[in-house]
Design a protein around this motif. Structure first.
Motif, short mmCIF file in Angstrom:
data_model
loop_
_atom_site.label_atom_id
_atom_site.label_comp_id
_atom_site.label_asym_id
_atom_site.label_seq_id
_atom_site.Cartn_x
_atom_site.Cartn_y
_atom_site.Cartn_z
N PHE A 194 0.81 -1.21 0.00
CA PHE A 194 0.00 0.00 0.00
C PHE A 194 0.85 1.27 0.00
O PHE A 194 0.52 2.24 -0.68
CB PHE A 194 -0.94 0.00 1.21
CG PHE A 194 -1.77 1.25 1.31
CD1 PHE A 194 -2.85 1.45 0.46
CD2 PHE A 194 -1.46 2.24 2.24
CE1 PHE A 194 -3.61 2.62 0.54
CE2 PHE A 194 -2.21 3.40 2.32
CZ PHE A 194 -3.29 3.59 1.47
N LEU A 195 1.94 1.30 0.76
CA LEU A 195 2.77 2.50 0.81
C LEU A 195 3.39 2.81 -0.55
O LEU A 195 3.54 3.97 -0.91
CB LEU A 195 3.86 2.34 1.87
CG LEU A 195 3.40 2.39 3.33
CD1 LEU A 195 4.57 2.16 4.28
CD2 LEU A 195 2.72 3.74 3.63
N ASP A 196 3.75 1.76 -1.30
CA ASP A 196 4.25 1.97 -2.67
C ASP A 196 3.18 2.62 -3.53
O ASP A 196 3.46 3.54 -4.31
CB ASP A 196 4.63 0.63 -3.32
CG ASP A 196 5.62 -0.17 -2.51
OD1 ASP A 196 6.38 0.43 -1.73
OD2 ASP A 196 5.63 -1.40 -2.67
N VAL A 197 1.96 2.10 -3.39
CA VAL A 197 0.84 2.60 -4.18
C VAL A 197 0.54 4.06 -3.83
O VAL A 197 0.33 4.91 -4.72
CB VAL A 197 -0.40 1.72 -3.95
CG1 VAL A 197 -1.65 2.38 -4.53
CG2 VAL A 197 -0.19 0.35 -4.58
N LEU A 198 0.53 4.36 -2.55
CA LEU A 198 0.26 5.72 -2.10
C LEU A 198 1.31 6.69 -2.62
O LEU A 198 0.99 7.77 -3.14
CB LEU A 198 0.20 5.76 -0.58
CG LEU A 198 -0.10 7.12 0.06
CD1 LEU A 198 -1.47 7.63 -0.38
CD2 LEU A 198 -0.03 7.03 1.59
N ALA A 199 2.57 6.30 -2.49
CA ALA A 199 3.65 7.17 -2.97
C ALA A 199 3.58 7.34 -4.49
O ALA A 199 3.79 8.44 -5.01
CB ALA A 199 5.00 6.59 -2.57
N GLY A 200 3.28 6.26 -5.20
CA GLY A 200 3.17 6.34 -6.65
C GLY A 200 2.04 7.25 -7.09
O GLY A 200 2.17 8.02 -8.04
N ALA A 201 0.91 7.17 -6.38
CA ALA A 201 -0.24 8.02 -6.71
C ALA A 201 0.10 9.49 -6.50
O ALA A 201 -0.28 10.36 -7.31
CB ALA A 201 -1.44 7.63 -5.86
N VAL A 202 0.83 9.80 -5.43
CA VAL A 202 1.23 11.18 -5.16
C VAL A 202 2.16 11.68 -6.26
O VAL A 202 1.99 12.80 -6.78
CB VAL A 202 1.89 11.29 -3.78
CG1 VAL A 202 2.53 12.67 -3.60
CG2 VAL A 202 0.89 11.03 -2.67
N VAL A 203 3.15 10.87 -6.62
CA VAL A 203 4.09 11.27 -7.67
C VAL A 203 3.37 11.49 -8.99
O VAL A 203 3.59 12.49 -9.68
CB VAL A 203 5.20 10.20 -7.83
CG1 VAL A 203 6.04 10.49 -9.08
CG2 VAL A 203 6.09 10.18 -6.60
N GLY A 204 2.49 10.56 -9.36
CA GLY A 204 1.74 10.71 -10.60
C GLY A 204 0.87 11.94 -10.61
O GLY A 204 0.78 12.66 -11.62
N ALA A 205 0.21 12.22 -9.47
CA ALA A 205 -0.66 13.39 -9.38
C ALA A 205 0.15 14.69 -9.46
O ALA A 205 -0.28 15.66 -10.11
CB ALA A 205 -1.45 13.34 -8.09
N VAL A 206 1.30 14.73 -8.82
CA VAL A 206 2.13 15.94 -8.84
C VAL A 206 2.63 16.21 -10.26
O VAL A 206 2.53 17.35 -10.75
CB VAL A 206 3.32 15.80 -7.87
CG1 VAL A 206 4.34 16.92 -8.10
CG2 VAL A 206 2.83 15.84 -6.43
N PHE A 207 3.15 15.19 -10.93
CA PHE A 207 3.63 15.40 -12.29
C PHE A 207 2.48 15.69 -13.25
O PHE A 207 2.63 16.46 -14.20
CB PHE A 207 4.44 14.20 -12.76
CG PHE A 207 5.88 14.26 -12.36
CD1 PHE A 207 6.83 14.83 -13.19
CD2 PHE A 207 6.30 13.77 -11.13
CE1 PHE A 207 8.17 14.92 -12.82
CE2 PHE A 207 7.63 13.84 -10.74
CZ PHE A 207 8.57 14.42 -11.59
N GLY A 208 1.33 15.09 -13.00
CA GLY A 208 0.17 15.40 -13.82
C GLY A 208 -0.24 16.85 -13.68
O GLY A 208 -0.51 17.54 -14.66
N TRP A 209 -0.26 17.34 -12.46
CA TRP A 209 -0.64 18.73 -12.20
C TRP A 209 0.38 19.68 -12.80
O TRP A 209 0.01 20.67 -13.45
CB TRP A 209 -0.77 18.97 -10.71
CG TRP A 209 -1.09 20.41 -10.39
CD1 TRP A 209 -2.31 21.02 -10.45
CD2 TRP A 209 -0.16 21.42 -9.97
NE1 TRP A 209 -2.20 22.35 -10.10
CE2 TRP A 209 -0.90 22.62 -9.81
CE3 TRP A 209 1.21 21.43 -9.73
CZ2 TRP A 209 -0.30 23.81 -9.41
CZ3 TRP A 209 1.81 22.61 -9.34
CH2 TRP A 209 1.06 23.79 -9.17
N LEU A 210 1.67 19.40 -12.60
CA LEU A 210 2.71 20.27 -13.13
C LEU A 210 2.66 20.34 -14.65
O LEU A 210 2.83 21.41 -15.25
CB LEU A 210 4.09 19.77 -12.68
CG LEU A 210 4.44 19.94 -11.21
CD1 LEU A 210 5.77 19.25 -10.89
CD2 LEU A 210 4.51 21.42 -10.84
#
Length: 221
Positions: A194-210
């Motif tokens: 789960f922690l991998d998934v959570l971190a991956g979702a945050v990274v994807g969302a940040v790069f998506g927003w940027l």
């Protein structure tokens, strides 16, 4: 914000799909080849010993099933959709550069801070479709989950594209559900915790927003 369009949404998507299709196809293939070269180099040359990621209660809520494998590998189709539906060369370059930045960031983390998932009590011989995956996917690439990061990043770009062509809400929902299924699959086949998934979702969302914060809506007549 909505814009009037002379053609229906599916006509606009088809027009985008056929625009520079040869460049999109060759570029996607070339990008994947280069990515996997870098990916496997990083896994063979980590800066240190991989740290085993801890598990949480959420990890026990997702039961193991090899049925997640088709959804897991289908990520490569899902992440190819945004580039396929981009309307021009400029948008294609912008998307490619931000995608490369996302992958480069995660590869740098895998190299500098290698991590791995705990060894599950599973007889992999009973799941031949996963034996191959476990054999080529060496430890060191657990957190953040690039699989999840790429899926979330693609979801955000597809949402942007669907809004541009004023696609029906059903298409937005279908894309979101498929993204969730891909995320679920990473835990269901025990590639990530789960922690991998959570971190991956945050990274994807940040790069998506940027990558989308200054993108203007493009109208195709």
């Amino acid at each position: 914000m909505s814009y009037p369009h002379a053609r229906p949404w599916h006509g606009q998507l088809w027009s985008r799909f056929t625009t520079l299709w040869y460049l999109k196809a060759l570029g996607t293939c070339a990008f994947m080849v280069l990515f996997f070269q870098g990916y496997f180099w990083v896994l063979r040359h980590p800066l240190g010993e991989p740290m085993v990621m801890p598990t949480l209660a959420m990890d026990r809520w997702v039961p193991f099933t090899s049925l997640g494998f088709p959804a897991y590998v289908s990520l490569w189709v899902y992440v190819s959709l945004p580039s396929a539906f981009l309307p021009n060369f400029r948008e294609l370059v912008r998307y490619g550069l931000w995608t490369a930045a996302l992958c480069g960031f995660c590869l740098a983390l895998f190299w500098a801070f290698p991590t791995q998932v705990p060894m599950p009590d599973i007889d992999w011989a009973q799941h031949p479709e996963l034996v191959f995956l476990k054999g080529i996917d060496a430890s060191g690439n657990a957190c953040p989950s690039l699989h999840v990061g790429s899926a979330v990043y693609s979801l955000m770009w597809l949402r942007h594209i669907f809004r541009q062509v004023r696609a029906p809400i059903a298409l937005h929902v279908l894309s979101a559900v498929y993204c969730v299924v891909i995320v679920w699959s990473t835990m269901a086949i025990r590639q990530h915790v789960f922690l991998d998934v959570l971190a991956g979702a945050v990274v994807g969302a940040v790069f998506g927003w940027l990558s989308l914060r200054r993108v203007r809506a493009v109208r195709l007549d």
